[in-house]
Design a protein around this motif. Structure first.
Motif, mmCIF file in Angstrom:
data_model
loop_
_atom_site.group_PDB
_atom_site.id
_atom_site.type_symbol
_atom_site.label_atom_id
_atom_site.label_comp_id
_atom_site.label_asym_id
_atom_site.label_seq_id
_atom_site.Cartn_x
_atom_site.Cartn_y
_atom_site.Cartn_z
ATOM 1 N N GLY A 270 -22.876 1.708 -0.885
ATOM 2 C CA GLY A 270 -22.387 0.443 -1.430
ATOM 3 C C GLY A 270 -21.680 -0.437 -0.441
ATOM 4 O O GLY A 270 -21.606 -1.666 -0.637
ATOM 5 N N ALA A 271 -21.153 0.134 0.641
ATOM 6 C CA ALA A 271 -20.359 -0.663 1.580
ATOM 7 C C ALA A 271 -21.197 -1.514 2.539
ATOM 8 O O ALA A 271 -20.840 -2.674 2.790
ATOM 9 N N PRO A 272 -22.280 -1.001 3.091
ATOM 10 C CA PRO A 272 -23.006 -1.830 4.081
ATOM 11 C C PRO A 272 -23.438 -3.172 3.508
ATOM 12 O O PRO A 272 -23.323 -4.216 4.182
ATOM 13 N N GLN A 273 -23.915 -3.162 2.265
ATOM 14 C CA GLN A 273 -24.424 -4.398 1.668
ATOM 15 C C GLN A 273 -23.289 -5.415 1.471
ATOM 16 O O GLN A 273 -23.435 -6.606 1.782
ATOM 17 N N ALA A 274 -22.166 -4.942 0.932
ATOM 18 C CA ALA A 274 -21.044 -5.849 0.646
ATOM 19 C C ALA A 274 -20.456 -6.407 1.942
ATOM 20 O O ALA A 274 -20.167 -7.605 2.052
ATOM 21 N N ILE A 275 -20.296 -5.535 2.916
ATOM 22 C CA ILE A 275 -19.666 -5.967 4.167
ATOM 23 C C ILE A 275 -20.618 -6.853 4.967
ATOM 24 O O ILE A 275 -20.188 -7.782 5.658
ATOM 25 N N TYR A 276 -21.916 -6.605 4.832
ATOM 26 C CA TYR A 276 -22.907 -7.513 5.452
ATOM 27 C C TYR A 276 -22.697 -8.941 4.958
ATOM 28 O O TYR A 276 -22.665 -9.891 5.756
ATOM 29 N N ALA A 277 -22.532 -9.086 3.667
ATOM 30 C CA ALA A 277 -22.385 -10.433 3.106
ATOM 31 C C ALA A 277 -21.082 -11.084 3.585
ATOM 32 O O ALA A 277 -21.073 -12.254 4.004
ATOM 33 N N VAL A 278 -19.997 -10.326 3.539
ATOM 34 C CA VAL A 278 -18.700 -10.885 3.960
ATOM 35 C C VAL A 278 -18.714 -11.216 5.455
ATOM 36 O O VAL A 278 -18.298 -12.311 5.875
ATOM 37 N N GLU A 279 -19.204 -10.298 6.266
ATOM 38 C CA GLU A 279 -19.204 -10.509 7.717
ATOM 39 C C GLU A 279 -20.138 -11.653 8.126
ATOM 40 O O GLU A 279 -19.927 -12.304 9.154
ATOM 41 N N SER A 280 -21.161 -11.897 7.333
ATOM 42 C CA SER A 280 -22.046 -13.027 7.612
ATOM 43 C C SER A 280 -21.312 -14.345 7.419
ATOM 44 O O SER A 280 -21.455 -15.281 8.222
ATOM 45 N N VAL A 281 -20.527 -14.424 6.353
ATOM 46 C CA VAL A 281 -19.797 -15.676 6.091
ATOM 47 C C VAL A 281 -18.663 -15.859 7.107
ATOM 48 O O VAL A 281 -18.415 -16.983 7.579
ATOM 49 N N VAL A 282 -17.993 -14.765 7.463
ATOM 50 C CA VAL A 282 -16.959 -14.874 8.507
ATOM 51 C C VAL A 282 -17.581 -15.404 9.789
ATOM 52 O O VAL A 282 -17.035 -16.292 10.461
ATOM 53 N N ASP A 283 -18.753 -14.895 10.134
ATOM 54 C CA ASP A 283 -19.416 -15.330 11.365
ATOM 55 C C ASP A 283 -19.803 -16.809 11.287
ATOM 56 O O ASP A 283 -19.659 -17.553 12.271
#
Lengths: 81, 746
Positions: free
Chosen positions: B368-381
């Protein structure tokens, strides 16, 4: 009394309260008091929850002591891969 | 057991890199994997699977198959008990369908025969009458009003009224005033993302051999991440007492979470009971893809506000996960993990799980973590790009640290995120120039790590060697790590210790090998067992010397007289004490049983340099570095291996891996030719940089390392590709056609 922080979706069963005060000295007593005071929480508690006590996450440790000033957070039961 | 902070420990064994104890067996083919076990009179079983994504099973006629020469038994869903517990009942129905086939590949019947060919032929003689039903495989479609209903009545009490019948779970986390937080932002970015389901892709397909005697005793040999879990589940499904079922775990050719449940084991047991013969089942790769694993598929919205100087003022995420045809709580983990790397005044995540006609989700590294953090880290970037800020500086500025109230509730203790970010920033990789057309992606990652139920026995042999008996299948090198910790604690050479994995009749209960728990929990229990044995050895020496037990201490692999009144005796080594153990009270052993807590959360940072072919959309990974806090790296080779392996699997998720469904709801790519995992020639050497910030919850400071490294690659690569092509990518995998389409649309 111990302040217990609940995760958001449990608040539907506590009249919207995010933080509940209970008389408890251990992990199990926290859950027992929560279920007594808010029966809507009982199904989730019976399915299993984790509890962070002063930053350390416990999964089934009934007799873990809790001090009145402990930070207690009820969380979903953790599962890994 | 808390960290041994009272003594400045200088490790002698821990931290070295001895050869792996299973290496010779594995390279010479001696290692016994699941499919290698055989028994006299053994039958082979095959499983008939639904060709439909969703269908009512009107009838199953097995008479013709049962009458075939060489067929010894046929079973259907009616042959399996349905436990009262909802979770066990779901496993039972997933193992063998009852009223409905819920996904393409769902088992509907099984045959045991004297040969694989006869079993296969008999499957064709089974007549299943289906009533095909409308299906849904997309999570967003499944949450719409009027979507095909996969199962009814499965919503937990947390699901608000009015949602689709397919929604089973709802959760919410966070703190602070979101509106006030967003009001402070100079820039807000809001994006939606989708990720495909991926399979754990272990090399070894599931395999097992079951034997049941006429008086009801059973043995099961299988490839699993947890023989005790298999015993618990199978005993419940068989209506057996746990003591009557002995489960032995084979060597394991990968699991990654996918072997933390059962699929074929109950089928083999039921067939063995029915036929009175041992029954073996080995899955084909097609079956592995269609009926085991995979991860959740997801659809995620993220909104983040940031000031001009890079301070995140608020973060919000809405996560929609599907764990396939059965209720699944993985979205809770994603919703908790999404913003864990950040120290935020205002944060909220909401998650929902919806049923779809896909295989039942199985855990996969940091579920469950890779998907959620992918989305957040994409917006941070993206915010870093818009505001022209260095992506590592922004993460350092906002990093969670000791004392931070985490986005999921608790206040963090000692954590290694800042050190990891600073190590990444100082590394030559981050300063290396990029050529035109190349780009660099950055991402943080996080996982909770767990402890759990653990039982260890440590036996001191009379020749001065030591045997450690533990109960967790060794997936990532735990036998070496456990031996190292035992040797360290006892003060003897590593090659004097042998660690073995016991069956369920030989040791107390152990949780499955998951949650990055084994080196932490089994290590902790091994250290405690070794301390128990040391206490006993000191007592034996005290008896021999005729002094008080308290006047003996263990040091450098030997018992020493200690204190002013202990007297003068030459130290007795472990071997010397062991040699006379029969004469001094009997065999010497240490034990420890614990439900371990205090695993300590784990953070990682990944850097990825890549280039995208503008004509094909193909991404080439040029350089990849992993920075991760291991607490204490017990065997650094294996720690690096976990970091590299997680990164490679994450690269696969990011670039190619996905379950592709046709309009008929059937999986289109159930094989490694069409489901593309990265191979060595696709990859550069992954550089692994281990940081060691001791975990206060372990005597040697150990943290789990196995799951965190699969988390950052998704965003690190997507951020790199987005910067390379000048378009913010919002869907994984970044397969060449998808990237090419984005390039052309830009």
């Amino acid at each position: 009394m111990v302040k217990v922080l609940l995760w958001g979706s449990l608040r539907a069963h506590t009249d919207g309260q995010a933080e509940i005060e209970v008389q408890a000295r251990t992990f199990k007593e926290v859950l027992d008091r929560l279920a007594e005071a808010h029966p809507g929480l009982r199904p989730q508690i019976e399915r299993g929850v984790s509890m962070a006590i002063d930053g350390r996450v416990y999964r089934e440790a009934w007799f873990t002591p809790i001090r009145p000033d402990s930070e207690v957070v009820v969380m979903p039961y953790m599962q890994g891969g | 057991m808390a960290f041994d902070s009272h003594e400045k420990r200088v490790f002698k064994q821990v931290g070295t890199r001895p050869p792996r104890p299973d290496g010779v067996d594995k390279v010479t083919g001696r290692a016994q994997y699941g499919a290698d076990v055989t028994a006299p009179g053994m039958l082979t079983a095959r499983i008939l699977r639904s060709p439909h994504a969703h269908a009512r099973i009107v009838s199953i006629d097995t008479s013709e198959a049962e009458a075939m020469a060489g067929v010894k038994g046929v079973v259907t869903g009616r042959d399996f008990a349905l436990p009262e517990d909802a979770g066990l009942a779901d496993i039972a129905v997933n193992v063998m369908a009852r009223d409905k086939a819920l996904y393409d590949g769902h088992a509907v019947a099984a045959v045991a025969a004297v040969s694989p060919a006869i079993a296969k032929a008999a499957l064709k003689a089974i007549k299943v009458q289906y009533e095909v039903l409308p299906h849904v495989t997309d999570v967003d479609a499944a949450m719409q009003p009027g979507a095909p209903v996969v199962l009814e009545g499965r919503a937990l009490e947390s699901v608000p009224a009015g949602m689709s019948v397919n929604v089973t779970h709802a959760s919410e986390f966070g703190h602070g005033d979101l509106a006030a937080g967003f009001a402070k932002a100079d820039r807000i970015v809001e994006r939606s993302f989708k990720t495909a389901a991926t399979h754990q892709g272990y090399i070894e397909p599931h395999a097992c051999l079951a034997s049941v005697t006429v008086d009801g005793k059973a043995d099961l040999w299988c490839c699993t991440q947890g023989q005790f879990m298999v015993r618990t589940v199978c005993a419940a499904l068989m209506g057996m007492e746990a003591s009557q079922l002995r489960v032995t775990a084979s060597e394991i050719g990968g699991g990654f979470g996918g072997k933390t449940t059962v699929f074929i084991e109950p089928v083999a047991l039921v067939l063995a009971r029915k036929t009175g013969r041992p029954v073996k089942i080995t899955m084909t790769r097609d079956e592995v893809f269609r009926a085991t694993g995979p991860t959740v598929s997801t659809s995620i919205d993220v909104k983040i506000g940031m000031t001009k100087d890079g301070r995140i003022t608020a973060g919000e995420a809405r996560l929609r996960y599907s764990g396939g045809a059965f209720p699944c709580g993985t979205v809770d983990m994603g919703a908790m993990a999404a913003f864990a790397a950040y120290d935020l005044e205002a944060v909220r995540t909401q998650g929902w799980n919806a049923l779809t006609n896909r295989p039942k989700e199985a855990a996969y590294r940091a579920p469950g973590a890779p998907q959620a953090i992918y989305a957040v880290e994409s917006v941070v970037d993206e915010l870093c790009q818009i505001l022209k800020l260095d992506p590592l500086d922004v993460r350092i500025r906002n990093a969670a640290k000791k004392g931070t109230k985490s986005s999921y509730g608790p206040v963090f203790d000692d954590i290694g995120l800042l050190a990891t970010l600073e190590a990444a920033k100082a590394h030559p990789h981050y300063k290396a120039p990029l050529k035109p057309g190349q780009a660099r992606g950055v991402s943080c990652g996080f996982w909770f790590n767990f402890g759990g139920n653990t039982c260890v026995s440590l036996n001191v042999n009379t020749d001065g060697t030591v045997g450690v008996t533990e109960g967790n299948p060794d997936i990532g090198g735990s036998r070496a790590s456990i031996s190292l910790m035992a040797a360290e604690e006892l003060g003897i050479p590593y090659d004097k210790v042998r660690t073995i994995v016991a069956d369920t009749a030989s040791l107390g209960y152990n949780d499955v090998t998951d949650g990055s728990r084994v080196t932490f929990s089994v290590g902790l229990a091994t250290i405690a067992a070794a301390r128990d044995a040391k206490t006993k050895m000191c007592a034996r020496a005290a008896k021999i010397w005729g002094i008080d037990e308290e006047a003996v201490e263990w040091k450098d692999g030997a018992a020493w007289p200690a204190g002013p009144n202990a007297g003068q005796f030459p130290p007795m080594s472990l071997a010397e004490i062991a040699a006379v153990s029969f004469q001094t009270g009997g065999p010497i052993a240490g034990h420890h049983e614990v439900n371990a807590d205090g695993a300590g959360v784990s953070f990682g940072v990944h850097l990825c340099d890549l280039e995208v072919d503008p004509e094909t959309g193909k991404t080439t990974i040029l350089r990849y570095s992993v920075f991760q806090d291991a607490g204490k790296a017990v065997h650094p080779d294996y720690v690096e291996g976990q970091m590299q392996g997680g990164a490679v699997q994450g690269i696969g998720w990011a670039l190619n891996e996905e379950y592709i469904y046709g309009r008929d709801g059937r999986m289109q790519n159930p094989g490694f030719l069409d489901y593309r995992v990265p191979v060595a020639s696709d990859l550069p050497m992954i550089e692994a940089v281990i940081l060691e910030i001791p975990n206060p919850g372990h005597p040697y400071g150990v943290r789990g390392v196995g799951e965190t490294p699969i988390v950052p690659p998704l965003a690190a690569i997507s951020n790199g590709v987005s910067r390379a092509v000048g378009v913010r990518m919002q869907e994984l995998p970044l397969s060449p056609p998808r990237v090419l389409k984005a390039i052309k649309a830009a």
